[in-house]
Every structure is written in structure tokens, then in C-alpha cells.
Write an enzyme that holds these catalytic residues in place. Sequence first.
Site, PDB file in Angstrom:
ATOM      1  N   SER A   1      59.329  66.257 138.258  1.00 33.47           N
ATOM      2  CA  SER A   1      58.153  65.502 137.867  1.00 33.47           C
ATOM      3  C   SER A   1      57.793  64.370 138.827  1.00 33.47           C
ATOM      4  CB  SER A   1      58.388  64.917 136.478  1.00 33.47           C
ATOM      5  OG  SER A   1      59.417  63.954 136.514  1.00 33.47           O
TER       6      SER A   1
ATOM      7  N   LYS B   1      57.194  55.551 140.902  1.00 35.99           N
ATOM      8  CA  LYS B   1      56.718  56.556 139.944  1.00 35.99           C
ATOM      9  C   LYS B   1      56.067  55.845 138.765  1.00 35.99           C
ATOM     10  CE  LYS B   1      58.725  60.548 137.454  1.00 35.99           C
ATOM     11  NZ  LYS B   1      59.982  61.276 137.199  1.00 35.99           N
TER      12      LYS B   1
ATOM     13  N   SER C   1      64.134  65.974 138.438  1.00 35.24           N
ATOM     14  CA  SER C   1      62.837  65.431 138.860  1.00 35.24           C
ATOM     15  C   SER C   1      62.838  64.581 140.125  1.00 35.24           C
ATOM     16  CB  SER C   1      62.218  64.626 137.725  1.00 35.24           C
ATOM     17  OG  SER C   1      61.612  65.524 136.845  1.00 35.24           O
TER      18      SER C   1
HETATM   19  N1  GLN Z   1      61.566  69.745 135.375  1.00 38.16           N
HETATM   20  C1  GLN Z   1      62.465  69.339 134.336  1.00 38.16           C
HETATM   21  C2  GLN Z   1      61.736  69.294 133.012  1.00 38.16           C
HETATM   22  O1  GLN Z   1      60.641  69.704 132.964  1.00 38.16           O
HETATM   23  C3  GLN Z   1      63.080  68.031 134.668  1.00 38.16           C
HETATM   24  C4  GLN Z   1      62.240  66.859 134.383  1.00 38.16           C
HETATM   25  C5  GLN Z   1      62.855  65.574 134.805  1.00 38.16           C
HETATM   26  O2  GLN Z   1      63.891  65.554 135.462  1.00 38.16           O
HETATM   27  N2  GLN Z   1      62.223  64.485 134.416  1.00 38.16           N
HETATM   28  O3  GLN Z   1      62.247  68.875 132.048  1.00 38.16           O
END
Ligand code: GLN
Length: 518
Positions: free
Chosen positions: A171, A89, A195
Site C-alpha cells: 500500500s 505516507k 506494504s
Molecule cells: N497488501 C497487503 C494487504 O492488502 C498488505 C498491506 C499492508 O502491509 N499494509 O493487506
Amino acid sequence: MINSQCEMKNNLYSLTIKKASDKLASGEITSVELTEAVFERIDHVESKVGAYITLCKEKALEMARESDKQYAISHKRRSKIDGIPIAVKDLFLTKGVKTTAASNILNDFIPIHESTSTKNLWKAGAVLIGKTNLDQFAMGSSTETSAYKTSKEFDSTTRNPWDLDRVPGGSSGGSAAAVAADECIAAIGTDTGGSIRQPASLCSITGLKPTYGRVSRFGVMAMASSLDQVGPMTKTVEDAAILLKYLSGWDKYDSTSSKKDVPDYAELINKDIKGSKIGVPKEFFGEGLDSKVNEIIQEGINQLKSLGVEIIDISLPITKYALAVYYILMPAEVSSNLARFDGIRYGHSRIKNKAMPTGRQELRIKNLEEVYCKSRAEGFGAEAKRRIMLGSYVLSAGYYDAYYKKAQKVRTLVKKEFDEVFSKVDLIVTPVTPTPAFKFGEKVSDPLSMYLSDIMTVPVNPAGLPAISIPAGFAESEGKKLPVGLQLIGPMWGEQTILNVGCAFQSVTEHHLAKPNL
Ligand code: GLN
């Protein structure tokens, strides 16, 4: 014979870590062959999927050659991931390789050091394929907040390999899509509120968020430091077990990393899970849960029963506040963590870009504040700005007690509730997301509905617990198969139990073997 051998070599990209590592160890294939096969696959499907921001073919082949050279000298592979191509990532610092966090504020940033977790992978001989797309600074659930499109033809961000009109989740959407599309053998991601697990679920791969402190966060761009955790995104649970070992361990550069021993998770896997107790919390099966998702999870629960697991009805009434707690604590930490991007030291800068290159241009910026404001206004995307503002608000003098402090108290209650339940059950099973993958643009203009898609993944993060998403089946829509994942949540340091049950599940199901039609 030559044909079938050729075919076999070309299909190497679809191997799991376990299978590829056995072939590498026996000398049947080389890391260069495996890496080349992965890049061939990327050449074929990347224009459709768009999983990567940066590909590092030359570096990858160099690393693969080095791995093969070591093998030629010692006749053995240094580890189970020696020679294995891995996607990372684009939130992890990789020395000498562009690292953007999918934000314009870092569009020309080349790190001078390496994150501990990736350093551990390279030390074990793994090969860096490239840096995958993500929601900007890991904020989002669809990879749509990324500032990057991976090719000119792309009118949107990374696509879900199962249905190119839908999001891969986020994400870590690029990592999930890359694994699902066989554009790497395995990948790594980060999980602050889901994420790793949510995109894993939407793309039909395995994604594990370890216990907070299991993997060092050093060199991973911080989103919310008390919630972030690094983890494997793989084709099978067994692969997650293999990769977790190399990622894990104490690190002097991360004071929140644990000194607890790192077991050889893959070697210790025990698929005899008869008699294990798994709790089903009624709060995760209520309103808002898609009926097809529910059906698939119920089938999954029946599979677990057939493996001899005792299913126990439980209740987690306080977890309903976890999402609210998360959307106070997370932005508070975000606002503080992103303060370092000031437009002076690295990344996009108002001064550097407009005045410094020639030295002759007039410096129109009046003062320091203007440097900060202009650089940050240009560099950050809308979602990052929204969270910086929310975070600054909940931390401000007049509102700190009402929001931040209260959220911290409720966080403790969420954790206590989980602890109590884990005195009665070994694991908890839930859906990962309320619905399968949604279409591009469906939620982007409605942040609240986007935030709600994390409702089932978020609760474990404030509690620091480990949890996994494993493929559980497919919902059909418009002739497309849409993946649905099942979540197993464990107590602190319960990774081995999660991996045991996950492996047992995959030994009697085939959902994880299905491949998208690309
Ligand atoms: N989708 C969640 C957010 O927008 C989690 C993001 C993450 O785990 N980095 O915060």
C-alpha cells in the site's frame, strides 16, 4: 564553471541521505537549496507519477530555513537527517497537515497532533515534503484502492516510474514511487503484510520493515495493530540504516514499542559478511514464481555466495498457511480499528456535511444508527468495506473458534517455525513478489489474485520479524525494465545483520543506482 555548478545544484534531488547529509554538514549546500531542488523535480515529474496526495511546499521551505538557521548558529547539523526532505505516507498523523489515509471518510481531516515516528524525524531536523498516496487505510497491493487521484489529468492512481502503465505496488505505493522518481530524498511507509517491501521491490528502491515494536505506532492510523510496523523507504540500504535510527525507540504512547536500545545502525554497518549463513527456503521458489524473477533471485544468491556467505537449503512448510492466517487476523483487527470512524467525531460525516454548516437544513437523519451507516457507506471504499465485513464475520460468536482462534494458534506455529530455522541460519533470502509490477486494472476485480501477490511478504508480519527488500535486477517487458527485489528476512531484532548483508550486496551490485526514464 557556473554551468556545472548550476547543474549540480539542480540534480540535488537525486542524492541519497548519506550524500546530501555530507554536503549539508560541510556547508557545500543548504537545506533550502536541497528542498527547492526536490520541488523542482516534483514540478517536472509529478504529473506523470502522481505520488503525492498533499504537497507542503511552504511548510517544507520553512522547515528547511529553520534547519539552515540552526546550522548558521552552531556550524553543525543536528543529525544525519537534519535538513533532509522526506516524504510521508498519508497514514501518519501530521499536525496541521491534511491526513486522509487515502479514504473519503477522512477527506477533510486535519490532525491536531503528530505521530511519534514523524515527530522524531522533525526533532532531528528533517523536512516534510508532502503526504504520499496509498491504498485506502493501507489495504491493498497496488495503490488502486486509494480514493485519491493526484491531478485532474489522472485517470488512475499513482504510477510506477519504471512503466507508467503499471502499478507502483502498495500500500505504500506513493512513497515508493516518490523515492524511485527522485521526488524526495527518502520516504517512510508502513508494513502490515508487505506494504513497504512489495512496492519497494516493484519500484527498485530499498524498503525495510523493522521488528514489531522497534518503531512506535502511535499516531499512525491503525490497520491491524498486532501486525503494523513503520519503516524507511530509501535509495540505498545505508540510507535505510540512517533513517531507522531516528524512527526507532520506546514511546510511552505505544505499549507495544520496545525499550531495547537503538543502535547507530549506519555507524555499525560491517560489510564483511564472510561466513554468514543464509537459508533458502524451498517453499518460496515453487509454483507461481515467475521464471525471470527466479533467475534474478538466483543471481542475487550467487552474489551473496561470492561475498563469502554460506548458502543453506532450508524448509518452512508451515509458512504456506501464513497468508490464510493473515487474511483472518488482519480483517478482524481492521474491523475493530475502523469502528472509530463513525461519522461523528472527525472526517466525513452525514450530519456535518449535510445539515450542520447552515444550521437551517432539515435534519433528515432519523437516528444514530443511520448516521453511522450513511457516513460509513459513503466514506469507506469497497476494499475497506470488504475487510470490515470479513473481520466482523470471523469475530462473530458462531465463527470465532473456527476462524479467529484457530488462526491465532497457527500464527504461533508460523513464529515457532521461523525461530527454529534461525537457530541454524542468520538470515533467510527469498523473492519479494512472485511477479514484477502488473498493469492497472489487472487484479483489481479479483481480490484473491491481488491477495496472492503478498504471499512472500506476509509470513514475517504475524511472526513480528524484520525484513528488507533490495533491488536485485530487472525483467524486461514490452521494452520496459521492470524491477525485481530480493528479500532478506532476519530473526527478531536482526536489523543490523540485515543491513550488513544488504550493504555488502549493494557494494558489489549496481541495480540500486539505476534510474527510471521520466
Ligand atoms: N497488501 C497487503 C494487504 O492488502 C498488505 C498491506 C499492508 O502491509 N499494509 O493487506
